[in-house]
Design a protein around this motif. Structure first.
Motif, short mmCIF file in Angstrom:
data_model
loop_
_atom_site.label_atom_id
_atom_site.label_comp_id
_atom_site.label_asym_id
_atom_site.label_seq_id
_atom_site.Cartn_x
_atom_site.Cartn_y
_atom_site.Cartn_z
N LEU A 1 136.45 -59.69 21.95
CA LEU A 1 135.02 -60.01 21.95
C LEU A 1 134.36 -59.46 20.70
N THR A 2 134.65 -58.21 20.37
CA THR A 2 134.10 -57.60 19.16
C THR A 2 134.53 -58.37 17.92
N ASN A 3 135.81 -58.75 17.87
CA ASN A 3 136.32 -59.49 16.72
C ASN A 3 135.65 -60.86 16.59
N SER B 1 124.25 -55.87 22.46
CA SER B 1 124.11 -56.01 21.00
C SER B 1 124.11 -57.48 20.60
N ALA B 2 124.98 -58.27 21.26
CA ALA B 2 125.04 -59.70 20.95
C ALA B 2 123.72 -60.39 21.29
N ASP C 1 138.90 -56.29 23.26
CA ASP C 1 138.44 -56.03 21.89
C ASP C 1 138.26 -57.33 21.11
N VAL D 1 132.08 -54.44 29.00
CA VAL D 1 131.67 -54.84 27.64
C VAL D 1 130.14 -54.91 27.53
N SER E 1 127.80 -52.93 26.40
CA SER E 1 127.17 -52.57 25.12
C SER E 1 127.35 -53.68 24.09
N ASP E 2 128.54 -54.30 24.07
CA ASP E 2 128.77 -55.41 23.15
C ASP E 2 127.87 -56.59 23.48
N LEU F 1 132.61 -61.67 17.63
CA LEU F 1 131.24 -61.47 17.18
C LEU F 1 131.19 -61.11 15.71
N GLU F 2 132.16 -60.35 15.23
CA GLU F 2 132.20 -60.02 13.81
C GLU F 2 132.40 -61.26 12.96
N THR G 1 130.55 -65.44 30.46
CA THR G 1 131.06 -64.12 30.81
C THR G 1 131.36 -63.99 32.29
#
Length: 285
Positions: free
Chosen positions: A35-37, A67-68, A33, A61, A63-64, A39-40, A53
């Motif tokens: 990774l999401t943080n 989106s990235a 998670d 991951v 989908s993340d 990117l945010e 990666t």
């Protein structure tokens, strides 16, 4: 004189860390998670980053990552399963980087240009394999011979294009920054160094470096930015648990402070792909 910063994330899970590689750990507990943080945080500052990666986690991951990519971030290779290249044969290394590159490209429909070796474990001989497998750049050079896991890249065969950027023909090497302290090179490029050392210490070291350098490259990991607490792995020993767990909850705030420090010093945030194009076009010397 333009100044460039590249923020990178080594997209791997906590159990890929080398000091857990020889023991049994629970892989059902994930800290991806982070990774999401990451990117945010970078998206909040309108920063495009490079995501090195592991192909082993692409499906987790995906989908993340997609989106990235849509937001302008770059996905590069960190190998297949985080085996240190200097611990395997050259043939095994070639298979690893070929598989990782193809798997990422097929999964995400994106061209993979770059590579970073797990634990910076690489040398000039293995760089030749990267060149021959379609990679256009590497970011595994770090001048810190005191670390037992790191490899050594001799830049003598390269032409220095600008601070921390070297070229050998069409292949480019991006060196992670270090600074001299008490006659020793100290990494100031992120990771455990940013997480463990107090921010006021890192701020002084990084600020001194930024004053006289044209580039700054950061690397960090999802587990260091995760909302979850790191597990305590009894069989890993006290030192490894300390290295893994200490300072984890404070890292997101340190990353934000670092971004603000770089912005205050006039650095332009780019991806390695973008900076590669700049170097290749000889816009900076």
């Amino acid at each position: 004189m333009k100044k460039y910063a590249v923020l990178t994330l080594d997209v791997e899970d906590w159990y890929h860390l080398d000091y857990f590689s020889s023991i049994e750990v629970s892989k059902s507990y994930s800290m991806l998670d982070g990774l999401t943080n990451f990117l945010e945080i970078v998206d909040e500052f309108h920063i495009k980053s490079t995501l090195f990666t592991l192909s082993d986690v692409v499906s987790v991951v995906k989908s993340d990552l997609l989106s990235a990519i849509d937001e302008g971030h770059e996905v590069a290779s960190h190998g297949m399963s985080h085996k240190r290249p200097l611990t395997i044969s050259k043939d095994a290394f070639i298979k690893d980087i070929e598989y990782s590159k193809k798997n990422i490209e097929d999964s995400l429909s994106v061209e993979v240009l770059g590579y970073r070796a797990p634990c910076f474990s690489i040398n000039n001989n293995l760089l030749e394999a990267l060149k021959n497998t379609g990679h256009q750049y590497d970011s595994s050079m770090i001048n810190f011979g005191s670390h037992p896991l790191y490899g050594c890249i001799n830049p003598n065969s390269f032409i220095k294009i600008m601070d921390n950027i070297y070229q050998d023909g069409t292949f480019t090497e991006f060196e992670l920054p270090t600074t001299n302290l008490f006659s020793r090179n100290i990494p100031i490029s992120g990771g455990g160094y940013l997480r463990i050392f107090p921010w006021h210490v890192m701020k002084i070291l990084i600020s001194n470096y930024l004053f006289s350098h044209q580039t700054y490259f950061l690397y960090i990991h999802p587990f260091e930015l995760s909302n979850k607490s790191p597990l305590s792995v009894d069989t890993a020993g006290v030192l490894n648990n300390f290295r893994f767990r200490y300072g984890q909850g404070r890292t997101p705030n340190k990353l934000i402070k670092l971004i603000k420090l770089l912005k205050a010093n006039g650095y332009e945030f780019v991806t390695f792909k973008s900076l590669l194009n700049t170097a290749n076009n000889n816009l900076v010397v």
